[in-house]
Scaffold this motif. Sequence first.
Motif, PDB file in Angstrom:
ATOM      1  N   LEU A 162       0.986  -0.946   0.102  1.00  0.00           N
ATOM      2  CA  LEU A 162      -0.083  -0.138  -0.029  1.00  0.00           C
ATOM      3  C   LEU A 162       0.658   1.303   0.520  1.00  0.00           C
ATOM      4  O   LEU A 162       1.604   1.284   1.385  1.00  0.00           O
ATOM      5  CB  LEU A 162      -0.888   0.497   1.359  1.00  0.00           C
ATOM      6  N   VAL A 163       0.849   2.363  -1.274  1.00  0.00           N
ATOM      7  CA  VAL A 163       1.368   3.254  -1.330  1.00  0.00           C
ATOM      8  C   VAL A 163       0.572   5.112  -0.953  1.00  0.00           C
ATOM      9  O   VAL A 163      -0.201   5.011  -1.482  1.00  0.00           O
ATOM     10  CB  VAL A 163       2.006   3.120  -2.937  1.00  0.00           C
ATOM     11  N   LEU A 164       1.521   5.225   0.692  1.00  0.00           N
ATOM     12  CA  LEU A 164       0.622   6.572   0.768  1.00  0.00           C
ATOM     13  C   LEU A 164       1.953   7.396   0.521  1.00  0.00           C
ATOM     14  O   LEU A 164       3.054   7.708   0.398  1.00  0.00           O
ATOM     15  CB  LEU A 164       1.003   6.790   2.725  1.00  0.00           C
ATOM     16  N   ALA A 180       5.528   6.680   1.303  1.00  0.00           N
ATOM     17  CA  ALA A 180       5.667   5.266   2.013  1.00  0.00           C
ATOM     18  C   ALA A 180       5.246   4.352   1.795  1.00  0.00           C
ATOM     19  O   ALA A 180       3.563   3.965   1.422  1.00  0.00           O
ATOM     20  CB  ALA A 180       5.048   5.847   3.495  1.00  0.00           C
ATOM     21  N   ILE A 181       5.871   2.909   1.562  1.00  0.00           N
ATOM     22  CA  ILE A 181       4.990   1.899   1.218  1.00  0.00           C
ATOM     23  C   ILE A 181       5.395   0.837   1.947  1.00  0.00           C
ATOM     24  O   ILE A 181       6.162   0.349   2.539  1.00  0.00           O
ATOM     25  CB  ILE A 181       6.309   1.244  -0.089  1.00  0.00           C
TER      26      ILE A 181
ATOM     27  N   MET B   1      -0.920  -1.007   9.781  1.00  0.00           N
ATOM     28  CA  MET B   1      -1.746  -1.119   8.013  1.00  0.00           C
ATOM     29  C   MET B   1      -1.927   0.533   8.337  1.00  0.00           C
ATOM     30  O   MET B   1      -2.789   0.310   9.956  1.00  0.00           O
ATOM     31  CB  MET B   1      -2.579  -1.844   8.422  1.00  0.00           C
ATOM     32  N   PHE B   2      -2.400   0.586   7.660  1.00  0.00           N
ATOM     33  CA  PHE B   2      -1.798   2.542   7.316  1.00  0.00           C
ATOM     34  C   PHE B   2      -4.202   2.013   6.929  1.00  0.00           C
ATOM     35  O   PHE B   2      -4.725   1.388   6.888  1.00  0.00           O
ATOM     36  CB  PHE B   2      -1.650   3.251   5.786  1.00  0.00           C
ATOM     37  N   TYR B 166      -4.162  13.300   1.013  1.00  0.00           N
ATOM     38  CA  TYR B 166      -3.560  12.266   1.696  1.00  0.00           C
ATOM     39  C   TYR B 166      -4.039  11.390   1.120  1.00  0.00           C
ATOM     40  O   TYR B 166      -5.121  11.190   0.672  1.00  0.00           O
ATOM     41  CB  TYR B 166      -3.911  11.896   3.199  1.00  0.00           C
ATOM     42  N   GLN B 167      -2.939  10.589   0.239  1.00  0.00           N
ATOM     43  CA  GLN B 167      -3.553   9.983  -1.627  1.00  0.00           C
ATOM     44  C   GLN B 167      -3.068   8.326  -0.798  1.00  0.00           C
ATOM     45  O   GLN B 167      -1.356   7.932  -0.735  1.00  0.00           O
ATOM     46  CB  GLN B 167      -3.689  10.201  -2.468  1.00  0.00           C
ATOM     47  N   TYR B 168      -3.528   7.100  -1.080  1.00  0.00           N
ATOM     48  CA  TYR B 168      -3.034   6.600  -1.534  1.00  0.00           C
ATOM     49  C   TYR B 168      -2.977   5.877  -3.525  1.00  0.00           C
ATOM     50  O   TYR B 168      -4.492   5.763  -4.098  1.00  0.00           O
ATOM     51  CB  TYR B 168      -3.516   4.715  -0.635  1.00  0.00           C
ATOM     52  N   ILE B 169      -1.768   5.809  -3.505  1.00  0.00           N
ATOM     53  CA  ILE B 169      -0.712   5.684  -4.995  1.00  0.00           C
ATOM     54  C   ILE B 169      -1.384   4.925  -6.105  1.00  0.00           C
ATOM     55  O   ILE B 169      -1.731   5.119  -6.620  1.00  0.00           O
ATOM     56  CB  ILE B 169      -0.747   7.560  -5.077  1.00  0.00           C
ATOM     57  N   ASN B 170      -1.016   3.811  -5.123  1.00  0.00           N
ATOM     58  CA  ASN B 170      -1.009   2.129  -5.813  1.00  0.00           C
ATOM     59  C   ASN B 170      -2.843   1.417  -5.722  1.00  0.00           C
ATOM     60  O   ASN B 170      -3.078   0.616  -6.191  1.00  0.00           O
ATOM     61  CB  ASN B 170      -0.021   1.908  -5.669  1.00  0.00           C
ATOM     62  N   GLN B 171      -3.565   2.077  -5.518  1.00  0.00           N
ATOM     63  CA  GLN B 171      -5.654   1.670  -6.116  1.00  0.00           C
ATOM     64  C   GLN B 171      -5.773   2.313  -7.062  1.00  0.00           C
ATOM     65  O   GLN B 171      -5.106   2.938  -7.405  1.00  0.00           O
ATOM     66  CB  GLN B 171      -6.145   2.699  -5.216  1.00  0.00           C
TER      67      GLN B 171
END
Lengths: 186, 186
Positions: A162-164, A180-181, B1-2, B166-171
């Motif tokens: 999950l990449v933030l 942040a990975i 976990m995030f 604030y974003q999770y970029i690999n979704q």
Amino acid sequence: MFPNVLEVARKLIRERVQAGETVVDATMGNGNDTLFLAQLVQEEGKVIAFDIQPQAIEKTRERLEREGLANRVEMKLASHEEIDKLEISAAAIMFNLGYLPGGDKEITTQASSTIQAIQSGLRVLRPGGIMTVMIYWGHPAGETEKEAVEAFCHELSQLDYLVLKYQYINQQNQAPFLLAIERRGQ
Amino acid sequence: MFPNVLEVARKLIRERVQAGETVVDATMGNGNDTLFLAQLVQEEGKVIAFDIQPQAIEKTRERLEREGLANRVEMKLASHEEIDKLEISAAAIMFNLGYLPGGDKEITTQASSTIQAIQSGLRVLRPGGIMTVMIYWGHPAGETEKEAVEAFCHELSQLDYLVLKYQYINQQNQAPFLLAIERRGQ
């Protein structure tokens, strides 16, 4: 007040690393993160810190000795692309992308070797562990590097990571931001 | 976990709002945030909640009554562009951009009125207060709205505000992300 991005990175790491674990400072620089990590893992833990500049090693060694933390840290005058040559399971890996503050601004991390190093680091990151990448992109090669790293992160499988992206977006002067990975699993 | 992005928004709000303060739910929808806010401000506090759909008001009222929280909440069947007609000093303002889950997907927030509403909200936000904007952009008008809101936030003066993305970029599937605007000062 919102914390600065470096504090955010450290908080994410603090929440995940146990005393006694092994962690990596992929870009030693002036040793700020090395020191932080050495305190975090405590006496039974280990920090492995990389830099290709002898100046970084010297400065960091001095600081660690002054704090009595040198025996927890293994310093490597080597490229961080070599992280995966270590036989370790890392709980956290920290990157600062850019140049050495106070050093030669011509010597910066570069997109292609940075991506190699991130890939190399992910291979030794333990499940539940975290890699933080602080992106200082206010230098000539910075924008290219930023885009390459973001593109790489976009493609990481959401099954495994999950990449933030954490960024203050109304700042001037290409303010640094954080990727942040987190590796999934426990 | 995030944590998921909604949890992040709520945590930022929890850290800043005191019992007894006034807060705003700019997009009532099914009342999830209204309920959260009503619990947060406690008995002496007040939530003002907006929606232009009577269905949202009904659903939310039912839920609030079931929880015994209805007396802390003033519900307005009105556009959230009218926030600044209230004579309040708001500690927090929550937006969810998109459509009403389970409702008519043709009725969504729209870029121009959303920007108006954000501006209107910022005018009543107290120093040290926070506005959270959850951006669900997986609908036809969503991409335009997302870009307009981001562009607006980029231009907010860093002397007065700090804007976090604030974003999770690999979704996949245009996962929602968070913009949080903190007003500086105490």
